[in-house]
Design a protein around this motif. Structure first.
Motif, PDB file in Angstrom:
ATOM      1  N   TYR A 212      30.795  33.934  41.451  1.00  0.00           N
ATOM      2  CA  TYR A 212      30.507  34.759  42.228  1.00  0.00           C
ATOM      3  C   TYR A 212      31.812  35.439  43.289  1.00  0.00           C
ATOM      4  O   TYR A 212      32.559  34.576  43.374  1.00  0.00           O
ATOM      5  CB  TYR A 212      29.424  34.563  43.242  1.00  0.00           C
ATOM      6  N   GLY A 213      31.321  36.389  43.888  1.00  0.00           N
ATOM      7  CA  GLY A 213      32.379  36.802  44.859  1.00  0.00           C
ATOM      8  C   GLY A 213      32.715  35.713  45.861  1.00  0.00           C
ATOM      9  O   GLY A 213      31.626  35.249  46.611  1.00  0.00           O
ATOM     10  N   ASP A 214      34.051  35.437  46.296  1.00  0.00           N
ATOM     11  CA  ASP A 214      34.039  34.399  47.269  1.00  0.00           C
ATOM     12  C   ASP A 214      35.231  34.809  48.156  1.00  0.00           C
ATOM     13  O   ASP A 214      36.196  35.273  47.624  1.00  0.00           O
ATOM     14  CB  ASP A 214      34.533  33.145  46.647  1.00  0.00           C
ATOM     15  N   LEU A 215      34.955  35.028  49.542  1.00  0.00           N
ATOM     16  CA  LEU A 215      35.827  35.835  50.373  1.00  0.00           C
ATOM     17  C   LEU A 215      36.972  34.739  50.748  1.00  0.00           C
ATOM     18  O   LEU A 215      38.142  35.108  51.477  1.00  0.00           O
ATOM     19  CB  LEU A 215      35.231  36.230  51.595  1.00  0.00           C
ATOM     20  N   ARG A 216      36.630  33.411  50.528  1.00  0.00           N
ATOM     21  CA  ARG A 216      37.673  32.473  51.064  1.00  0.00           C
ATOM     22  C   ARG A 216      39.125  32.551  50.385  1.00  0.00           C
ATOM     23  O   ARG A 216      40.121  32.180  51.199  1.00  0.00           O
ATOM     24  CB  ARG A 216      37.075  31.119  50.880  1.00  0.00           C
ATOM     25  N   PRO A 217      39.162  32.852  49.324  1.00  0.00           N
ATOM     26  CA  PRO A 217      40.757  32.932  48.669  1.00  0.00           C
ATOM     27  C   PRO A 217      41.522  34.169  49.621  1.00  0.00           C
ATOM     28  O   PRO A 217      42.722  33.872  49.938  1.00  0.00           O
ATOM     29  CB  PRO A 217      40.376  33.488  47.229  1.00  0.00           C
ATOM     30  N   ALA A 218      40.773  35.200  49.756  1.00  0.00           N
ATOM     31  CA  ALA A 218      41.752  36.331  50.823  1.00  0.00           C
ATOM     32  C   ALA A 218      41.784  35.707  51.983  1.00  0.00           C
ATOM     33  O   ALA A 218      43.104  35.716  52.686  1.00  0.00           O
ATOM     34  CB  ALA A 218      40.655  37.306  50.687  1.00  0.00           C
ATOM     35  N   HIS A 219      40.830  34.924  52.578  1.00  0.00           N
ATOM     36  CA  HIS A 219      41.276  34.190  53.909  1.00  0.00           C
ATOM     37  C   HIS A 219      42.264  32.992  53.776  1.00  0.00           C
ATOM     38  O   HIS A 219      43.305  33.109  54.952  1.00  0.00           O
ATOM     39  CB  HIS A 219      40.043  33.493  54.441  1.00  0.00           C
ATOM     40  N   PHE A 220      42.406  32.478  52.633  1.00  0.00           N
ATOM     41  CA  PHE A 220      43.439  31.490  52.507  1.00  0.00           C
ATOM     42  C   PHE A 220      44.759  32.292  52.365  1.00  0.00           C
ATOM     43  O   PHE A 220      45.720  31.799  53.216  1.00  0.00           O
ATOM     44  CB  PHE A 220      43.124  30.597  51.198  1.00  0.00           C
ATOM     45  N   ALA A 258      46.213  39.444  49.227  1.00  0.00           N
ATOM     46  CA  ALA A 258      45.054  39.020  49.910  1.00  0.00           C
ATOM     47  C   ALA A 258      44.011  40.160  50.082  1.00  0.00           C
ATOM     48  O   ALA A 258      42.910  39.875  49.942  1.00  0.00           O
ATOM     49  CB  ALA A 258      45.333  38.595  51.380  1.00  0.00           C
ATOM     50  N   THR A 259      44.566  41.531  50.117  1.00  0.00           N
ATOM     51  CA  THR A 259      43.564  42.624  50.199  1.00  0.00           C
ATOM     52  C   THR A 259      42.777  42.798  48.755  1.00  0.00           C
ATOM     53  O   THR A 259      41.681  43.044  48.690  1.00  0.00           O
ATOM     54  CB  THR A 259      44.452  43.872  50.500  1.00  0.00           C
ATOM     55  N   ALA A 260      43.476  42.444  47.696  1.00  0.00           N
ATOM     56  CA  ALA A 260      43.036  42.516  46.291  1.00  0.00           C
ATOM     57  C   ALA A 260      41.959  41.615  46.419  1.00  0.00           C
ATOM     58  O   ALA A 260      40.799  41.779  45.469  1.00  0.00           O
ATOM     59  CB  ALA A 260      44.170  42.404  45.181  1.00  0.00           C
ATOM     60  N   LEU A 261      42.178  40.371  46.771  1.00  0.00           N
ATOM     61  CA  LEU A 261      41.160  39.208  46.562  1.00  0.00           C
ATOM     62  C   LEU A 261      40.097  39.353  47.247  1.00  0.00           C
ATOM     63  O   LEU A 261      38.840  39.420  46.678  1.00  0.00           O
ATOM     64  CB  LEU A 261      41.787  38.009  47.017  1.00  0.00           C
ATOM     65  N   PHE A 271      37.664  35.244  41.547  1.00  0.00           N
ATOM     66  CA  PHE A 271      38.924  35.377  41.394  1.00  0.00           C
ATOM     67  C   PHE A 271      39.627  34.931  40.126  1.00  0.00           C
ATOM     68  O   PHE A 271      40.516  35.155  39.166  1.00  0.00           O
ATOM     69  CB  PHE A 271      39.889  35.153  42.375  1.00  0.00           C
ATOM     70  N   TRP A 272      38.927  33.600  39.677  1.00  0.00           N
ATOM     71  CA  TRP A 272      39.171  32.817  38.374  1.00  0.00           C
ATOM     72  C   TRP A 272      37.680  32.469  38.025  1.00  0.00           C
ATOM     73  O   TRP A 272      37.071  31.651  38.128  1.00  0.00           O
ATOM     74  CB  TRP A 272      39.463  31.453  39.037  1.00  0.00           C
ATOM     75  N   PRO A 273      37.526  33.661  37.020  1.00  0.00           N
ATOM     76  CA  PRO A 273      36.003  33.374  36.436  1.00  0.00           C
ATOM     77  C   PRO A 273      35.939  32.070  35.357  1.00  0.00           C
ATOM     78  O   PRO A 273      36.996  31.576  34.983  1.00  0.00           O
ATOM     79  CB  PRO A 273      35.825  34.572  35.520  1.00  0.00           C
ATOM     80  N   VAL A 274      34.736  31.722  34.987  1.00  0.00           N
ATOM     81  CA  VAL A 274      34.505  30.509  34.333  1.00  0.00           C
ATOM     82  C   VAL A 274      34.805  30.909  32.890  1.00  0.00           C
ATOM     83  O   VAL A 274      34.747  31.952  32.547  1.00  0.00           O
ATOM     84  CB  VAL A 274      33.034  29.999  34.465  1.00  0.00           C
TER      85      VAL A 274
END
Length: 274
Positions: A212-220, A258-261, A271-274
């Motif tokens: 699912y979409g996850d906002l944490r990679p952009a934050h990282f 970060a913006t793209a993520l 950002f990294w699909p199964v």
């Protein structure tokens, strides 16, 4: 023992000064690094899981991240004169960040011990209040970043133009973007399109959802602008590269990532699909 620490604000620093602000931030960094080691047995032995990840992974991520956070502050603070480091602005914000660190550290550890969420937890009124306080703590942890950026811009050593520029740009961008993405997560939750708080399959250790979409990679990515952009400036100085070009390119590339993520997550896409 004879001190080999640098004492001149105008000369290049080979070592860290022993001023109060430097020692405070280094102590906080070492405390978190030591906590990572102390928590290792629990991380390896405790079989419990929360949201698909071992319960002690979140405290360990905090230990590593905040250790890096405070050692970065201590290192970049060497760019400003000792009297500025020991002045009321940086000392006050350093203590506020230290207070926020202790608040976050204790609550995250307590909740991990109970196999409960420390963040995004509204199960009880008390836990909802503590989550709100975690948001305040995150803000206080970042205020020292912006305060240091301003002081480096005003009084920092400019002989190493790449490091000076990288520090000002990296710290400033990290402050603004990290708080923005953190605010978005607080309002909408960390996942987009996931049922409740379940993120499905995750990236090892980081725990980011692969379904699912996850906002944490952009934050990282945005948070670590405070390390990568100053490092790029330092390398530019060492290699004799155009500092403005290198710092600008790294800041633009990482900010764009970060913006793209962020927009990818908002669209419900991992950002990294199964």
């Amino acid at each position: 023992m004879t001190s080999t620490l640098a004492t001149s604000a105008s000369a290049p620093h080979s070592y860290l000064d022993r001023d109060h602000m430097t020692r405070l931030n280094l102590s906080l960094a070492l405390f978190m690094a030591a906590s990572f080691i102390v928590f290792l047995p629990a991380t390896l032995i405790d079989p419990r899981a929360l949201d698909g990840a071992p319960v002690w992974i979140k405290p360990q991520k905090f230990n590593l991240s905040l250790s890096l956070h405070f050692v970065t502050i201590a290192l970049l603070a060497q760019l400003v004169p000792v009297k500025v480091r020991n002045g009321p602005v940086l000392i006050t914000f350093s203590y506020l960040a230290g207070f926020a660190l202790l608040l976050e550290y204790v609550w995250v550890a307590i909740q991990a011990g109970q196999a409960k969420r420390s963040h995004f937890n509204y199960d009880t009124a008390f836990e909802a209040i503590m989550y709100a306080l975690m948001g305040l703590g995150a803000f206080l942890l970042m205020t020292i970043v912006m305060a240091l950026a301003v002081q480096i811009w005003r009084t920092g050593e400019r002989a190493r133009s790449g490091l000076w520029l990288g520090s000002v740009v990296g710290l400033s961008l990290a402050f603004v973007s990290t708080l923005y993405f953190g605010f978005e997560m607080s309002n909408s939750g960390r996942y987009v399109g996931a049922p409740l708080e379940g993120g499905g399959a995750t990236v090892p250790f980081f725990g980011w959802s692969r379904e699912y979409g996850d906002l944490r990679p952009a934050h990282f990515v945005s948070l670590h602008l405070m390390q990568t952009v100053p490092l790029a400036g330092w390398l530019a100085d060492r290699q004799g590269w155009n500092a403005k070009l290198v710092v600008g390119a790294v800041a633009l590339a990482q900010g764009a990532l970060a913006t793209a993520l962020f927009f990818q997550a908002k669209a419900g896409q991992p950002f990294w699909p199964v």
